[in-house]
Design a protein around this motif. Structure first.
Motif, PDB file in Angstrom:
ATOM      1  N   ASN A 124       0.822  -1.220   0.000  1.00  0.00           N
ATOM      2  CA  ASN A 124       0.000   0.000   0.000  1.00  0.00           C
ATOM      3  C   ASN A 124       0.850   1.261   0.000  1.00  0.00           C
ATOM      4  O   ASN A 124       0.559   2.211  -0.727  1.00  0.00           O
ATOM      5  CB  ASN A 124      -0.956   0.003   1.190  1.00  0.00           C
ATOM      6  N   LEU A 125       1.907   1.290   0.804  1.00  0.00           N
ATOM      7  CA  LEU A 125       2.702   2.520   0.859  1.00  0.00           C
ATOM      8  C   LEU A 125       3.523   2.696  -0.413  1.00  0.00           C
ATOM      9  O   LEU A 125       3.619   3.806  -0.930  1.00  0.00           O
ATOM     10  CB  LEU A 125       3.546   2.615   2.128  1.00  0.00           C
ATOM     11  N   LEU A 126       4.066   1.636  -0.976  1.00  0.00           N
ATOM     12  CA  LEU A 126       4.824   1.762  -2.225  1.00  0.00           C
ATOM     13  C   LEU A 126       3.903   2.102  -3.392  1.00  0.00           C
ATOM     14  O   LEU A 126       4.266   2.884  -4.275  1.00  0.00           O
ATOM     15  CB  LEU A 126       5.611   0.485  -2.510  1.00  0.00           C
ATOM     16  N   ARG A 127       2.697   1.535  -3.385  1.00  0.00           N
ATOM     17  CA  ARG A 127       1.728   1.846  -4.442  1.00  0.00           C
ATOM     18  C   ARG A 127       1.329   3.318  -4.383  1.00  0.00           C
ATOM     19  O   ARG A 127       1.273   4.001  -5.404  1.00  0.00           O
ATOM     20  CB  ARG A 127       0.490   0.960  -4.307  1.00  0.00           C
ATOM     21  N   LEU A 128       1.062   3.830  -3.177  1.00  0.00           N
ATOM     22  CA  LEU A 128       0.677   5.234  -3.028  1.00  0.00           C
ATOM     23  C   LEU A 128       1.819   6.151  -3.455  1.00  0.00           C
ATOM     24  O   LEU A 128       1.598   7.131  -4.170  1.00  0.00           O
ATOM     25  CB  LEU A 128       0.254   5.531  -1.585  1.00  0.00           C
ATOM     26  N   ARG A 129       3.034   5.851  -3.033  1.00  0.00           N
ATOM     27  CA  ARG A 129       4.166   6.687  -3.433  1.00  0.00           C
ATOM     28  C   ARG A 129       4.330   6.696  -4.945  1.00  0.00           C
ATOM     29  O   ARG A 129       4.548   7.753  -5.544  1.00  0.00           O
ATOM     30  CB  ARG A 129       5.447   6.209  -2.741  1.00  0.00           C
ATOM     31  N   SER A 130       4.195   5.552  -5.578  1.00  0.00           N
ATOM     32  CA  SER A 130       4.299   5.479  -7.029  1.00  0.00           C
ATOM     33  C   SER A 130       3.161   6.241  -7.705  1.00  0.00           C
ATOM     34  O   SER A 130       3.374   6.982  -8.671  1.00  0.00           O
ATOM     35  CB  SER A 130       4.299   4.018  -7.473  1.00  0.00           C
ATOM     36  N   GLN A 131       1.950   6.083  -7.169  1.00  0.00           N
ATOM     37  CA  GLN A 131       0.783   6.766  -7.730  1.00  0.00           C
ATOM     38  C   GLN A 131       0.964   8.280  -7.709  1.00  0.00           C
ATOM     39  O   GLN A 131       0.674   8.967  -8.694  1.00  0.00           O
ATOM     40  CB  GLN A 131      -0.471   6.387  -6.944  1.00  0.00           C
ATOM     41  N   ILE A 132       1.468   8.819  -6.618  1.00  0.00           N
ATOM     42  CA  ILE A 132       1.586  10.265  -6.477  1.00  0.00           C
ATOM     43  C   ILE A 132       2.888  10.784  -7.089  1.00  0.00           C
ATOM     44  O   ILE A 132       2.881  11.680  -7.928  1.00  0.00           O
ATOM     45  CB  ILE A 132       1.484  10.696  -4.998  1.00  0.00           C
ATOM     46  N   PHE A 133       4.025  10.239  -6.677  1.00  0.00           N
ATOM     47  CA  PHE A 133       5.305  10.800  -7.085  1.00  0.00           C
ATOM     48  C   PHE A 133       5.664  10.506  -8.537  1.00  0.00           C
ATOM     49  O   PHE A 133       6.297  11.320  -9.191  1.00  0.00           O
ATOM     50  CB  PHE A 133       6.431  10.305  -6.172  1.00  0.00           C
ATOM     51  N   VAL A 134       5.279   9.349  -9.037  1.00  0.00           N
ATOM     52  CA  VAL A 134       5.654   8.982 -10.404  1.00  0.00           C
ATOM     53  C   VAL A 134       4.543   9.330 -11.395  1.00  0.00           C
ATOM     54  O   VAL A 134       4.768  10.019 -12.383  1.00  0.00           O
ATOM     55  CB  VAL A 134       6.019   7.478 -10.494  1.00  0.00           C
ATOM     56  N   VAL A 135       3.308   8.873 -11.116  1.00  0.00           N
ATOM     57  CA  VAL A 135       2.217   9.055 -12.068  1.00  0.00           C
ATOM     58  C   VAL A 135       1.639  10.471 -11.992  1.00  0.00           C
ATOM     59  O   VAL A 135       1.658  11.210 -12.973  1.00  0.00           O
ATOM     60  CB  VAL A 135       1.116   7.992 -11.865  1.00  0.00           C
ATOM     61  N   GLU A 136       1.125  10.875 -10.819  1.00  0.00           N
ATOM     62  CA  GLU A 136       0.472  12.189 -10.697  1.00  0.00           C
ATOM     63  C   GLU A 136       1.426  13.333 -11.001  1.00  0.00           C
ATOM     64  O   GLU A 136       1.070  14.283 -11.686  1.00  0.00           O
ATOM     65  CB  GLU A 136      -0.122  12.349  -9.292  1.00  0.00           C
TER      66      GLU A 136
END
Length: 154
Positions: free
Chosen positions: A20-32
């Protein structure tokens, strides 16, 4: 609104918490933020992770970094709140919990962060002071900021 958090070492994280934490970081920092970079930098294993929940739903996290790993001082990094939980004032609560977590895990030394420059005023409201010049990190302006050990924010 029920708010709670826990702080865990890397080895204490469950598989689901880590995902969950790695997915959220990827979602925000990489994708968004459209910023392709390697989030997995070998600092997670030596840090503590603050997991923040709203009504038992994972809403955000930070990484509490010991002195000497990212900076000479203690550090807070990878500050992230899910887009579904923004606008609720969680940023301040997340950072207050993170500062308290740093004090608990590492003592009362100063805390240095590498902040996205557009969030400088937010971090100043928590007692951080700008240090040095604005620099580019992965295409986003950043600035180092320092919270002195004499601060009483919690």
């Amino acid at each position: 609104m029920n708010l709670n958090y826990c702080i865990k070492s890397f080895d204490e994280l469950t598989n689901n918490e880590l995902y969950n934490l790695l997915r959220l970081r990827s979602q925000i920092f990489v994708v968004e933020q459209n910023c392709p970079y390697l989030d997995l930098d070998n600092k997670d294993q030596k840090s503590f992770h603050l997991l923040y929940y709203v009504n038992n739903e994972f809403a955000g996290s930070t990484r509490l970094v010991p002195a000497g790993l990212s900076f000479e001082e203690i550090s807070i990094g990878r500050v992230v709140i899910a887009d579904t939980h923004r606008g609720l004032g969680l940023g301040k609560k997340l950072m207050e919990a993170s500062i308290a977590g740093c004090r608990e895990k590492f003592g009362n030394g100063p805390i240095r962060i590498g902040a996205q420059y557009h969030l400088s005023n937010f971090y100043q409201s928590l007692g951080f002071a700008e240090q040095g010049e604005v620099y580019d990190e992965d295409g986003i302006p950043h600035i180092e900021m320092l919270l002195n050990n004499t601060s009483t924010e919690e």
